[in-house]
Design an enzyme around this catalytic site. Sequence first.
Site, PDB file in Angstrom:
ATOM      1  N   LEU A  20     -26.742 -11.589   8.224  1.00 12.88           N
ATOM      2  CA  LEU A  20     -26.172 -12.798   7.608  1.00 12.88           C
ATOM      3  C   LEU A  20     -24.778 -12.491   7.059  1.00 12.88           C
ATOM      4  CD1 LEU A  20     -29.264 -14.199   5.658  1.00 12.88           C
ATOM      5  CD2 LEU A  20     -28.492 -14.784   7.962  1.00 12.88           C
ATOM      6  N   GLY A  66     -31.594  -6.139   3.070  1.00 11.91           N
ATOM      7  CA  GLY A  66     -31.329  -7.276   2.189  1.00 11.91           C
ATOM      8  C   GLY A  66     -31.037  -8.546   2.950  1.00 11.91           C
ATOM      9  N   ASP A  67     -30.094  -8.487   3.907  1.00 13.27           N
ATOM     10  CA  ASP A  67     -29.739  -9.666   4.705  1.00 13.27           C
ATOM     11  C   ASP A  67     -29.758  -9.339   6.191  1.00 13.27           C
ATOM     12  OD1 ASP A  67     -27.603  -7.978   4.755  1.00 13.27           O
ATOM     13  OD2 ASP A  67     -26.085  -9.473   4.288  1.00 13.27           O
ATOM     14  N   GLU A  68     -30.577  -8.349   6.576  1.00 10.21           N
ATOM     15  CA  GLU A  68     -30.675  -7.934   7.975  1.00 10.21           C
ATOM     16  C   GLU A  68     -32.061  -8.254   8.525  1.00 10.21           C
ATOM     17  OE1 GLU A  68     -29.081  -4.043   9.085  1.00 10.21           O
ATOM     18  OE2 GLU A  68     -28.447  -3.843   6.986  1.00 10.21           O
TER      19      GLU A  68
END
Length: 330
Positions: A199, A240-242
Site C-alpha cells: 500500500l 504492516g502494509d504488505e
Amino acid sequence: MMEQNDLATLLETLCPMFLLLNKDGEIQQVGPTLQKLRPDLQMTGMRFLDLFELLRPRNVSTVPALMSMAGTKVHLKFHDEPRTALKGLVAPLPTGNGAVINLSFGISILDAVRDYALTSADFSGTDLAIELLYLVEAKSAAMEASRSLNLRLQGAMLAAEEQAVTDTLTGLRNRRAMDHVLEHLIASKLPFALMHLDLDFFKLVNDRFGHAAGDQVLKVASQIMLDETRRDDTIARVGGDEFVLILKGLVDPKILARIAERLISRLQEPISFQGASCEISASIGIALSTQFQVPKVSEVLHAADLALYEAKRSGRSCSCFYSVPSNAQL
C-alpha cells in the site's frame, strides 16, 4: 392365618410386579407396577395364559404344569403389543389354592422404563433394578459430560489452530499460513501466481489521521482483495502494509494483469474514517511458479519482491511482472 387381602397388600409393597393366581390360573390380584404396563386392561379375572405367552420352560403349556413349578424361573411375554419380555418366579400358595408369580424386567428394564415412563417408586426399595437405573443414569450423565467436554476441547483446538494462521486485525491469513500454502503448492507441483502488494502512502495516513484510521484502511483494503479474488485463492498480510496474494492454478499474464488493474483501481478510491478521507494506492509485483524449473518458496517470494520494487520505481500505482534474467539458470 394370613387372609388373602393381607397377602395382596404385603405383595404390593414387596413385589409391585406380582400376579396372584387361583388354582384355575385366573388372575386374582395384580401388582401396581405390572398394572401400569397395561393401564387400560382389567387384568383381574383374566386367565394367566390368555394374557401371557410362556417362552421357557418350553414344556409348560397348562395351568397345572405351571402350578407344579415351585421355585422355577419362567420367561414370558405379553400376547399383545408391546410384547415386553419378563422374567418370573413361581411360588405356589401353601394352601394349594393358587400361586404367586413375581415378575421382573430383567435385561429389558431400560426399554421398559422408557416405554412405560417408570420411576423408582414403581419398584421395590430393595430391587437391584433401582441401582442399575442409577448407574445407567450416572453413566449417561458422565458420557454426556465427556462428550460436551470433548466438543469444547475440539472447538478450542480448532480456534487455536485458526488463530495461529490468522492476522487478528484483518482476518486474512498470516505469514505462517502463506508459507504453508506455498510449500503445499510446490510439493504438489501445482502452478500458481504470487502477487506482492504494497500500500502506497499508508504511512502518511497513520501520521495524519492516527493508527485507528490506518487500521480502518487495512480492513477496507483487505476486503477489496477478498472481493477481487477467488475463494480458493490465499491472501496473507505479511507486514504492516504488505500483502501476498497466491492464485492457485492461474498463470495467464493477461488475466493476472486485469486482476492487478482492478485491485489498483479500487484501492485508489478514498476511504472514509470519521469524516476524514484517507487516500492510498497500491503497487504490485507478480511472479509465476512456471518461471522456475524447480520453484522454491524463497525464490518465488524474492522474484515477486523484485517485481514490486520495479513497480515502485515506475511511479507506483502500477504492477510489474518478474522478468527472468536471460543469463541466469533458475
